[in-house]
Scaffold this motif. Structure first.
Motif, PDB file in Angstrom:
ATOM      1  N   SER A  85       5.671  15.931  -1.218  1.00 52.15           N
ATOM      2  CA  SER A  85       4.784  14.831  -0.841  1.00 52.15           C
ATOM      3  C   SER A  85       3.521  15.361  -0.173  1.00 52.15           C
ATOM      4  CB  SER A  85       5.520  13.875   0.108  1.00 52.15           C
ATOM      5  OG  SER A  85       4.669  12.825   0.528  1.00 52.15           O
ATOM      6  N   GLY A  86       3.655  16.390   0.663  1.00 51.33           N
ATOM      7  CA  GLY A  86       2.478  16.995   1.277  1.00 51.33           C
ATOM      8  C   GLY A  86       1.573  17.666   0.254  1.00 51.33           C
ATOM      9  N   SER A  87       2.169  18.269  -0.787  1.00 50.20           N
ATOM     10  CA  SER A  87       1.357  18.887  -1.837  1.00 50.20           C
ATOM     11  C   SER A  87       0.563  17.839  -2.606  1.00 50.20           C
ATOM     12  CB  SER A  87       2.265  19.668  -2.792  1.00 50.20           C
ATOM     13  OG  SER A  87       2.947  20.707  -2.110  1.00 50.20           O
ATOM     14  N   ILE A  88       1.175  16.673  -2.834  1.00 49.47           N
ATOM     15  CA  ILE A  88       0.462  15.590  -3.525  1.00 49.47           C
ATOM     16  C   ILE A  88      -0.701  15.096  -2.681  1.00 49.47           C
ATOM     17  CG2 ILE A  88       0.690  13.257  -4.446  1.00 49.47           C
ATOM     18  CD1 ILE A  88       3.609  13.903  -5.070  1.00 49.47           C
ATOM     19  N   LEU A  89      -0.472  14.947  -1.373  1.00 50.70           N
ATOM     20  CA  LEU A  89      -1.547  14.495  -0.495  1.00 50.70           C
ATOM     21  C   LEU A  89      -2.686  15.507  -0.453  1.00 50.70           C
ATOM     22  CD1 LEU A  89      -2.652  12.483   1.553  1.00 50.70           C
ATOM     23  CD2 LEU A  89      -1.337  13.663   3.327  1.00 50.70           C
ATOM     24  N   GLN A  90      -2.354  16.784  -0.395  1.00 50.15           N
ATOM     25  CA  GLN A  90      -3.394  17.808  -0.387  1.00 50.15           C
ATOM     26  C   GLN A  90      -4.202  17.788  -1.679  1.00 50.15           C
ATOM     27  OE1 GLN A  90      -1.916  21.785   0.078  1.00 50.15           O
ATOM     28  NE2 GLN A  90      -3.931  22.654   0.509  1.00 50.15           N
ATOM     29  N   ALA A  91      -3.506  17.600  -2.807  1.00 57.50           N
ATOM     30  CA  ALA A  91      -4.218  17.526  -4.083  1.00 57.50           C
ATOM     31  C   ALA A  91      -5.127  16.308  -4.143  1.00 57.50           C
ATOM     32  CB  ALA A  91      -3.210  17.491  -5.226  1.00 57.50           C
ATOM     33  N   GLY A 128       0.822  -1.197   0.000  1.00 60.33           N
ATOM     34  CA  GLY A 128       0.000   0.000   0.000  1.00 60.33           C
ATOM     35  C   GLY A 128       0.862   1.255   0.000  1.00 60.33           C
ATOM     36  N   ASN A 129       0.282   2.387   0.396  1.00 60.37           N
ATOM     37  CA  ASN A 129       1.005   3.654   0.501  1.00 60.37           C
ATOM     38  C   ASN A 129       1.443   3.856   1.948  1.00 60.37           C
ATOM     39  OD1 ASN A 129       0.729   4.311  -2.234  1.00 60.37           O
ATOM     40  ND2 ASN A 129      -1.211   5.345  -1.894  1.00 60.37           N
ATOM     41  N   ILE A 130       2.743   3.749   2.187  1.00 62.95           N
ATOM     42  CA  ILE A 130       3.311   3.886   3.521  1.00 62.95           C
ATOM     43  C   ILE A 130       4.237   5.098   3.526  1.00 62.95           C
ATOM     44  CG2 ILE A 130       4.525   2.705   5.377  1.00 62.95           C
ATOM     45  CD1 ILE A 130       4.017   0.104   3.848  1.00 62.95           C
ATOM     46  N   PHE A 131       4.035   6.003   4.474  1.00 62.44           N
ATOM     47  CA  PHE A 131       4.815   7.230   4.560  1.00 62.44           C
ATOM     48  C   PHE A 131       5.795   7.140   5.728  1.00 62.44           C
ATOM     49  CE2 PHE A 131       0.870   8.393   2.487  1.00 62.44           C
ATOM     50  CZ  PHE A 131       1.298   9.169   1.426  1.00 62.44           C
ATOM     51  N   ALA A 132       6.944   7.781   5.550  1.00 62.21           N
ATOM     52  CA  ALA A 132       7.943   7.826   6.608  1.00 62.21           C
ATOM     53  C   ALA A 132       7.425   8.621   7.798  1.00 62.21           C
ATOM     54  CB  ALA A 132       9.229   8.451   6.071  1.00 62.21           C
ATOM     55  N   LEU A 172       7.219   6.008   1.274  1.00 63.07           N
ATOM     56  CA  LEU A 172       7.080   7.309   0.634  1.00 63.07           C
ATOM     57  C   LEU A 172       7.558   8.418   1.569  1.00 63.07           C
ATOM     58  CD1 LEU A 172       3.496   6.757  -0.814  1.00 63.07           C
ATOM     59  CD2 LEU A 172       5.689   6.171  -1.839  1.00 63.07           C
ATOM     60  N   PRO A 173       7.944   9.575   1.017  1.00 65.80           N
ATOM     61  CA  PRO A 173       8.389  10.680   1.878  1.00 65.80           C
ATOM     62  C   PRO A 173       7.285  11.160   2.802  1.00 65.80           C
ATOM     63  CG  PRO A 173       9.013  11.065  -0.417  1.00 65.80           C
ATOM     64  CD  PRO A 173       8.086   9.890  -0.412  1.00 65.80           C
ATOM     65  N   HIS A 174       7.697  11.626   3.957  1.00 68.12           N
ATOM     66  CA  HIS A 174       6.747  12.160   4.928  1.00 68.12           C
ATOM     67  C   HIS A 174       5.981  13.337   4.322  1.00 68.12           C
ATOM     68  CE1 HIS A 174       5.207  13.325   8.898  1.00 68.12           C
ATOM     69  NE2 HIS A 174       5.480  14.564   8.556  1.00 68.12           N
ATOM     70  N   PRO A 175       4.647  13.337   4.373  1.00 63.46           N
ATOM     71  CA  PRO A 175       3.868  14.445   3.780  1.00 63.46           C
ATOM     72  C   PRO A 175       3.866  15.670   4.691  1.00 63.46           C
ATOM     73  CG  PRO A 175       2.386  12.818   4.680  1.00 63.46           C
ATOM     74  CD  PRO A 175       3.769  12.277   4.901  1.00 63.46           C
ATOM     75  N   ARG A 176       4.856  16.507   4.530  1.00 62.71           N
ATOM     76  CA  ARG A 176       4.969  17.697   5.371  1.00 62.71           C
ATOM     77  C   ARG A 176       3.890  18.703   5.000  1.00 62.71           C
ATOM     78  NH1 ARG A 176       9.324  20.100   8.280  1.00 62.71           N
ATOM     79  NH2 ARG A 176      10.601  18.307   7.681  1.00 62.71           N
ATOM     80  N   SER A 177       3.224  19.237   6.003  1.00 60.84           N
ATOM     81  CA  SER A 177       2.163  20.209   5.785  1.00 60.84           C
ATOM     82  C   SER A 177       2.713  21.603   6.023  1.00 60.84           C
ATOM     83  CB  SER A 177       0.991  19.927   6.734  1.00 60.84           C
ATOM     84  OG  SER A 177      -0.021  20.885   6.583  1.00 60.84           O
ATOM     85  N   LEU A 178       2.745  22.413   4.944  1.00 60.77           N
ATOM     86  CA  LEU A 178       3.253  23.773   5.010  1.00 60.77           C
ATOM     87  C   LEU A 178       2.293  24.705   4.282  1.00 60.77           C
ATOM     88  CD1 LEU A 178       7.075  23.304   4.324  1.00 60.77           C
ATOM     89  CD2 LEU A 178       5.984  23.771   6.511  1.00 60.77           C
ATOM     90  N   PRO A 179       2.312  25.982   4.609  1.00 60.79           N
ATOM     91  CA  PRO A 179       1.491  26.934   3.843  1.00 60.79           C
ATOM     92  C   PRO A 179       1.912  26.941   2.386  1.00 60.79           C
ATOM     93  CG  PRO A 179       2.289  27.932   5.875  1.00 60.79           C
ATOM     94  CD  PRO A 179       3.017  26.622   5.722  1.00 60.79           C
TER      95      PRO A 179
END
Length: 308
Positions: A257-263, A72-76, A167-174
């Motif tokens: 990675s966070g931008s992909i998750l947000q999209a 599956g999709n596993i994030f660091a 997968l890279p950690h999905p960092r959440s930033l503005p």
């Protein structure tokens, strides 16, 4: 197959089992010294209970066969799930089995199989928390049981030679205003004029679509959305040659990675442009973009097994 002669089987006495054995031996010694028939009877019952525990736990673990492990999709550094598929030759039997997964550089919580569900095929989801992105090796899957009394624990180990991609950690930033991927131009299909909802205002949204009531309620600009609205998507860009291996490069991957998750949460398409020494590669889709970031190396090539 004789489970007792299987080299993958590990048998151990639990802490409760050790205490029980000491009490049973003390009872047997007291029976021999005193010659009391009642003590002999109690010792015999304790011995029979201990042997019955071993026999039942043997049956509880027998008949399980590993079918495979799905990543599956596993994030660091994020808790995710890995599915372990197995075959149960006796689906009506009570099991009480813990399923353990040994994974490189990761914390794995065991799963549990109660048994008695009547299904010959089963899936157990194990929660994992990897420490870093990239390839991680799966070393073994182990079925453990101390059912029913907890005196003896039997473990049946299945070695693995499999790797999963973290997968890279999905960092959440503005959102960064200078990033091409943070801007999109909605395109409404012909005949789709029925309002569907509202969303926050984005660059290039026409002022005619501003939802004034929602804007007044939230204090920030919002625009109307329509049924069957088609988004222009999000386009991200990563120049591998402009980075060196280290913390800043890893943080950039986490931001992407966070931008992909947000999209994905916003149901918008994602495009990723990778630039390297050998040219440019364009990727489309959440999973393909994530996997490309997970295998990306600073200053590396865009083409080849690391990316494709």
């Amino acid at each position: 197959m004789d489970l007792w002669r299987d080299k993958r089987l590990r048998l151990s006495v639990t802490r409760l089992g050790v205490q029980y054995l000491l009490a049973m031996l003390a009872m047997g010694a007291a029976a021999v010294n005193t010659g009391n028939n009642l003590l002999y009877l109690v010792f015999s019952l304790m011995l029979g209970l201990f042997l019955a525990s071993g026999w039942v736990s043997r049956r509880a673990i027998q008949g399980l066969h590993l079918r495979g492990v799905e990543e599956g999709n596993i994030f660091a550094r994020v808790r995710g799930g890995i599915r372990v598929r197995f075959r149960d030759d006796a689906p009506a039997r009570m099991r009480g089995v813990e399923i353990h997964l040994e994974m490189e550089d990761a914390q794995v919580e065991p799963g549990f199989l109660a048994g008695g569900e009547g299904r010959g095929e089963g899936v157990a989801t194990l929660h994992v928390k990897p420490g870093r992105r990239g390839w991680a090796g799966l070393r073994s899957v182990e079925f453990r049981t101390a059912f029913p009394f907890g005196f003896l624990e039997k473990a049946w180990r299945f070695p693995l030679e499999q790797r999963v991609l973290v997968l890279p950690h999905p960092r959440s930033l503005p959102p960064r205003q200078d990033a091409e991927g943070d801007r999109s131009r909605p395109r409404t299909r012909p005949g789709s004029a029925s309002p569907d909802g509202a969303r926050p205002f984005r660059d290039w949204d026409p002022l005619s679509r501003v939802h004034w009531k929602r804007t007044a309620q939230r204090g920030t600009p919002w625009v109307r959305t329509f049924e069957d609205e088609e988004s222009a998507g999000v386009r991200l860009r990563l120049d591998l040659g402009a980075w060196e291996a280290g913390g800043p490069f890893e943080r950039e991957l986490e931001v992407l990675s966070g931008s992909i998750l947000q999209a994905r949460l916003q149901r918008r398409q994602v495009f990723l442009d990778l630039l390297g020494r050998d040219g440019r590669v364009e990727l489309e889709g959440y999973t393909r973009c994530w996997r490309a970031l997970a295998r990306a190396r600073a200053g590396g090539l865009c083409r080849g097994p690391e990316i494709d």
